[in-house]
Design an enzyme around this catalytic site. Structure first.
Site, short mmCIF file in Angstrom:
data_model
loop_
_atom_site.label_atom_id
_atom_site.label_comp_id
_atom_site.label_asym_id
_atom_site.label_seq_id
_atom_site.Cartn_x
_atom_site.Cartn_y
_atom_site.Cartn_z
N LYS A 1 0.84 -1.35 -0.07
CA LYS A 1 0.06 -0.19 0.08
C LYS A 1 0.86 1.11 -0.02
O LYS A 1 1.85 1.42 1.05
CB LYS A 1 -0.88 -0.12 1.25
CG LYS A 1 -1.91 1.39 1.32
CD LYS A 1 -2.92 1.20 2.41
CE LYS A 1 -3.52 2.29 2.59
NZ LYS A 1 -4.88 2.42 3.75
N LYS B 1 1.12 10.09 5.96
CA LYS B 1 1.39 8.65 6.36
C LYS B 1 2.38 7.89 5.77
O LYS B 1 2.60 6.78 5.69
CB LYS B 1 0.06 8.03 6.03
CG LYS B 1 -1.10 8.38 6.36
CD LYS B 1 -2.53 7.66 6.23
CE LYS B 1 -3.66 8.05 6.88
NZ LYS B 1 -4.84 6.95 6.47
N LYS C 1 -2.31 -1.46 -4.09
CA LYS C 1 -3.23 -0.43 -3.69
C LYS C 1 -2.10 1.16 -3.79
O LYS C 1 -1.18 1.03 -3.13
CB LYS C 1 -3.77 -0.30 -2.48
CG LYS C 1 -4.63 0.89 -2.17
CD LYS C 1 -5.33 0.76 -0.79
CE LYS C 1 -6.12 1.93 -0.38
NZ LYS C 1 -6.43 1.82 0.83
N TYR D 1 -15.20 1.19 -6.79
CA TYR D 1 -16.40 2.09 -6.76
C TYR D 1 -17.22 1.91 -7.89
O TYR D 1 -18.47 2.13 -8.02
CB TYR D 1 -16.07 3.43 -6.40
CG TYR D 1 -15.16 3.42 -5.22
CD1 TYR D 1 -15.78 3.40 -3.60
CD2 TYR D 1 -13.60 3.63 -5.44
CE1 TYR D 1 -14.83 3.39 -2.69
CE2 TYR D 1 -13.01 3.63 -4.09
CZ TYR D 1 -13.73 3.58 -2.67
OH TYR D 1 -12.91 3.80 -1.69
N GLU E 1 7.41 -6.79 1.61
CA GLU E 1 6.29 -6.50 2.06
C GLU E 1 5.38 -7.71 1.96
O GLU E 1 4.60 -8.19 2.94
CB GLU E 1 5.69 -5.17 1.81
CG GLU E 1 6.18 -3.99 2.33
CD GLU E 1 5.80 -3.78 3.92
OE1 GLU E 1 5.26 -4.67 4.38
OE2 GLU E 1 6.14 -2.91 4.56
N ARG F 1 -10.68 10.18 1.79
CA ARG F 1 -10.22 10.79 2.91
C ARG F 1 -11.46 11.71 3.16
O ARG F 1 -11.69 12.41 4.39
CB ARG F 1 -9.01 11.15 3.08
CG ARG F 1 -7.86 10.33 3.29
CD ARG F 1 -6.74 10.49 3.30
NE ARG F 1 -5.69 9.79 3.18
CZ ARG F 1 -4.08 9.92 3.01
NH1 ARG F 1 -3.79 11.08 2.94
NH2 ARG F 1 -3.47 8.74 2.92
#
Ligand code: PBG
Length: 325
Positions: A194, A216, A248, A313, A233, A204
């Site tokens: 990510k 972040k 992502k 979405y 990762e 957000r």
């Protein structure tokens, strides 16, 4: 000329015969924003997406199942007054999220329900983990909270828990906590790769969860990082017991998706994130491109790059369009 590739593109039968990539509704997951208040509230940064009250959520689930989608990924939207610096609302078994999971699974036992494991919807800091006195995001203390949250979600009936927080070691801790509580069957979809991406902007605003201080970048990955970090990762999360990996955002990171697809055995999902959705919607609203064609092309390209399934979405629209082709 001995080779004429156009020979196999002459008509639809020939093209269909050798087509390698497919896109089907069963490979799509719809992310859904939920609110306590009944009804649907528009989200200005995400045209066509709403924050949904309990009844609307059930209607969406029914529609998703009818169209053959795999399931829903749930994101609760809390009023500012319910947030605190530690995100304690995220551990409340009577909170919006667990109540919604119970209602969904009661009505639609076959629907795949995926819950997000991170503190940002609940935390007044907007960060995914606990924040220390110096403003740093604490790793191990956060992991303990996240594991507790995962067990609470499993108890409510979640099929899959999806840690999106990027703390080190959280997948192993969540697996151990789930197993100790008897939830061996609950799967972990790790947001393993990510990036600290500006494409999360519309999400957000939907949650009102932008970090109140800093960014972040100390936990999400550097977009300029190389493949070694992505592989590392993914390896760590595989070793710790993840059932699925994730890349992502999707579209700007298709190269990462391809590399991971070649290196790992686990299924890999891609998150076609809010900013990617918003760009297409904005251009389509202004008549700059054909929304349906571009959405299907984007989703197909994510599949071609190596995603087994996609969170998007666009999922309901895409499933509808796929029925028409
Ligand atoms: C945070 C989370 C984010 C998204 C999913 N989970 C935002 C962030 O990391 O700040 C973004 C999804 C999207 O943009 O569609 N736990």
């Amino acid at each position: 000329m001995t080779e004429r590739p156009r020979r196999l593109r002459r008509n639809e039968r020939l093209r269909g015969l050798i087509r390698e990539t497919s896109l089907q509704a069963r490979q799509l997951i719809l992310p859904v924003f939920m609110q306590e208040r009944e009804g649907r509230e528009a989200i200005p940064s995400l045209p066509g997406v709403t924050r949904q009250g309990p009844q609307a959520l059930l209607a969406t689930a029914r529609e998703a199942l009818g169209l053959g989608l795999a399931g829903l990924a749930l994101f609760p939207v809390l009023p500012e007054g319910q947030k605190d610096p530690e995100g304690l609302a995220g551990l409340d078994p009577e909170g919006l999220l667990p109540q919604s999971v119970r209602a969904l699974k009661r009505t639609f036992p076959e629907l795949l329900v995926i819950t997000d494991i991170a503190l940002d919807p609940y935390s007044s800091t907007g960060h995914d983990g606990l924040v220390g006195p110096g403003g740093e995001v604490l790793n191990d203390a956060s992991v303990a909270r996240l594991a507790e949250m995962a067990v609470m979600h499993a108890r409510a009936g979640a099929d899959v828990v999806a840690p999106s927080d990027m703390m080190d070691g959280r997948v192993g801790a969540i697996r151990a906590a789930l197993d100790q509580s008897g939830y061996q069957e609950v799967a972990i979809l790790s947001y393993s790769t990510k990036y600290a991406s500006s494409y999360y902007g519309p999400f957000r605003s939907a949650l009102d969860s932008a970090p109140r201080h800093g960014d972040k970048a100390s936990y999400q990955m550097d977009p300029a990082g190389g493949y070694r970090e992505a592989i590392r990762e993914s390896r760590l999360d595989s070793e710790q017991g993840a059932d699925f990996l994730m890349v992502k955002p999707a579209l700007a990171y298709l190269d990462v998706l391809r590399i991971l697809r070649e290196r790992f055995e686990l299924p890999i999902l891609a998150y076609n994130v809010s900013g990617e959705y918003a760009m297409v919607k904005a251009a389509a609203e202004r008549g700059m491109l054909d929304e349906r064609a571009v959405v299907l092309e984007n989703l197909l390209s994510i599949r071609r790059a190596g995603a087994d399934a996609i969170l998007s979405y666009h999922a309901l629209d895409a499933a509808r369009w796929l029925q028409q082709v």
